[in-house]
Design a protein around this motif. Structure first.
Motif, mmCIF file in Angstrom:
data_model
loop_
_atom_site.group_PDB
_atom_site.id
_atom_site.type_symbol
_atom_site.label_atom_id
_atom_site.label_comp_id
_atom_site.label_asym_id
_atom_site.label_seq_id
_atom_site.Cartn_x
_atom_site.Cartn_y
_atom_site.Cartn_z
ATOM 1 N N GLN A 105 -10.154 -11.627 0.502
ATOM 2 C CA GLN A 105 -9.421 -11.665 1.227
ATOM 3 C C GLN A 105 -9.797 -13.105 1.359
ATOM 4 N N GLY A 106 -9.920 -13.967 0.160
ATOM 5 C CA GLY A 106 -9.974 -14.831 -0.367
ATOM 6 C C GLY A 106 -10.548 -15.911 -1.130
ATOM 7 N N VAL A 107 -10.372 -16.833 -1.971
ATOM 8 C CA VAL A 107 -12.056 -17.687 -2.360
ATOM 9 C C VAL A 107 -11.035 -19.155 -2.167
ATOM 10 N N ASP A 108 -12.210 -19.568 -1.737
ATOM 11 C CA ASP A 108 -11.904 -20.876 -1.560
ATOM 12 C C ASP A 108 -12.822 -21.794 -2.399
ATOM 13 N N LEU A 109 -12.526 -22.801 -3.157
ATOM 14 C CA LEU A 109 -12.759 -23.697 -4.667
ATOM 15 C C LEU A 109 -13.253 -24.987 -4.426
ATOM 16 N N GLY A 110 -12.852 -25.259 -2.905
ATOM 17 C CA GLY A 110 -12.841 -26.536 -2.800
ATOM 18 C C GLY A 110 -11.906 -27.769 -2.983
ATOM 19 N N SER A 111 -11.333 -27.649 -3.924
ATOM 20 C CA SER A 111 -9.891 -28.340 -3.685
ATOM 21 C C SER A 111 -9.129 -27.145 -3.609
ATOM 22 N N MET A 112 -8.382 -26.018 -3.512
ATOM 23 C CA MET A 112 -7.694 -25.037 -4.110
ATOM 24 C C MET A 112 -8.319 -23.522 -3.206
ATOM 25 N N VAL A 113 -7.330 -23.349 -2.861
ATOM 26 C CA VAL A 113 -7.733 -21.687 -1.568
ATOM 27 C C VAL A 113 -6.986 -20.522 -2.737
ATOM 28 N N LEU A 114 -7.413 -19.906 -2.668
ATOM 29 C CA LEU A 114 -6.581 -18.266 -3.329
ATOM 30 C C LEU A 114 -6.928 -17.489 -2.199
ATOM 31 N N THR A 115 -5.271 -16.772 -2.218
ATOM 32 C CA THR A 115 -5.929 -15.814 -1.502
ATOM 33 C C THR A 115 -5.017 -14.324 -2.572
ATOM 34 N N SER A 116 -5.930 -13.121 -1.879
ATOM 35 C CA SER A 116 -5.442 -11.647 -2.201
ATOM 36 C C SER A 116 -4.013 -11.859 -2.012
ATOM 37 N N GLY A 117 -3.559 -10.631 -2.563
ATOM 38 C CA GLY A 117 -2.205 -10.099 -2.153
ATOM 39 C C GLY A 117 -2.451 -9.688 -0.922
ATOM 40 N N GLN A 118 -1.241 -10.079 -0.277
ATOM 41 C CA GLN A 118 -1.201 -9.494 1.216
ATOM 42 C C GLN A 118 -0.427 -8.893 1.705
ATOM 43 N N ILE A 119 -0.694 -7.099 1.991
ATOM 44 C CA ILE A 119 0.705 -6.433 2.264
ATOM 45 C C ILE A 119 -0.010 -6.492 3.898
ATOM 46 N N PRO A 120 1.700 -6.251 4.285
ATOM 47 C CA PRO A 120 1.749 -5.847 6.199
ATOM 48 C C PRO A 120 0.545 -4.797 6.451
ATOM 49 N N VAL A 121 -0.023 -5.106 6.553
ATOM 50 C CA VAL A 121 -0.598 -4.599 7.404
ATOM 51 C C VAL A 121 -1.401 -5.405 9.121
ATOM 52 N N CYS A 122 -1.345 -5.111 10.136
ATOM 53 C CA CYS A 122 -1.472 -5.787 11.066
ATOM 54 C C CYS A 122 -3.670 -5.673 11.362
ATOM 55 N N PRO A 123 -3.636 -6.705 11.613
ATOM 56 C CA PRO A 123 -5.307 -7.077 11.607
ATOM 57 C C PRO A 123 -6.157 -6.122 12.840
ATOM 58 N N GLN A 124 -5.183 -5.888 14.121
ATOM 59 C CA GLN A 124 -5.542 -6.002 15.157
ATOM 60 C C GLN A 124 -5.602 -4.562 15.029
ATOM 61 N N THR A 125 -4.054 -3.529 14.837
ATOM 62 C CA THR A 125 -4.059 -1.876 14.547
ATOM 63 C C THR A 125 -4.210 -1.108 13.752
ATOM 64 N N GLY A 126 -4.175 -2.232 11.823
ATOM 65 C CA GLY A 126 -4.226 -1.269 11.303
ATOM 66 C C GLY A 126 -2.561 -0.741 10.844
ATOM 67 N N GLU A 127 -2.026 -0.882 11.426
ATOM 68 C CA GLU A 127 -0.651 -0.304 11.218
ATOM 69 C C GLU A 127 0.512 -1.099 10.646
ATOM 70 N N VAL A 128 1.821 -0.648 10.062
ATOM 71 C CA VAL A 128 2.203 -1.188 9.005
ATOM 72 C C VAL A 128 4.135 -1.212 10.312
ATOM 73 N N ALA A 129 4.424 -1.587 10.056
ATOM 74 C CA ALA A 129 6.188 -1.400 10.905
ATOM 75 C C ALA A 129 6.809 -1.215 9.579
ATOM 76 N N GLU A 130 7.799 -0.450 9.867
ATOM 77 C CA GLU A 130 9.276 0.031 8.981
ATOM 78 C C GLU A 130 9.475 -0.692 8.198
ATOM 79 N N ASN A 131 10.202 -1.420 8.809
ATOM 80 C CA ASN A 131 11.178 -2.567 8.165
ATOM 81 C C ASN A 131 10.435 -3.991 7.634
ATOM 82 N N VAL A 132 11.584 -4.048 6.452
ATOM 83 C CA VAL A 132 11.205 -5.251 6.106
ATOM 84 C C VAL A 132 11.179 -6.480 6.666
ATOM 85 N N VAL A 133 11.834 -6.669 7.389
ATOM 86 C CA VAL A 133 12.024 -8.136 8.147
ATOM 87 C C VAL A 133 10.601 -8.264 8.894
#
Length: 131
Positions: A19-47
């Motif tokens: 999910q991410g890497v903490d380099l001490g002074s900097m944190v890099l995240t992997s790309g996050q798609i819009p998956v709800c972590p609780q349900t695994g679902e993806v909403a239909e609309n772009v908003v």
């Protein structure tokens, strides 16, 4: 120092990455798609998809002990540039809600994203004491 970031408040990796890497002074995240972590679902609309991707980025940044205001760079991948204005509105609202300075950003259209979502967002955050 390199530390792997893992949180249940963002979706788990769907491939051989973290999910991410903490380099001490900097944190890099992997790309996050819009998956709800609780349900695994993806909403239909772009908003809702844009909001969920930003919330997933936030969860990773916070798991590293940082906040939205520490994000200095994002990259937004979208499948339809016609959604650019709508995504911008959600993006602006998100950073305004957190009273954060807008980070630098790149936005590109891509042919397709995992799970056929409409967007993916990755971020770089920097510890305030290193700025």
């Amino acid at each position: 120092m390199r530390k792997i970031i893992a949180t249940q408040h963002a979706p788990g990796a769907i491939g051989p990455y973290v999910q991410g890497v903490d380099l001490g002074s900097m944190v890099l995240t992997s790309g996050q798609i819009p998956v709800c972590p609780q349900t695994g679902e993806v909403a239909e609309n772009v908003v809702d998809q844009a909001r969920q991707s930003l919330e997933n980025v936030k969860a990773i940044v916070e798991a590293a002990g940082l906040k939205v205001g520490d994000i200095v760079k994002t990259t937004v991948f979208i499948t339809d540039l016609n959604d650019f204005t709508t995504i911008n509105e959600v993006y602006q609202q998100f950073f305004d809600e957190h009273q954060a300075t807008y980070p630098t950003r790149s936005c590109v259209q891509v042919a397709r994203l995992p799970k056929d979502v409409k967007l993916e967002i990755e971020a770089i955050a920097v510890r305030g004491d290193t700025l």
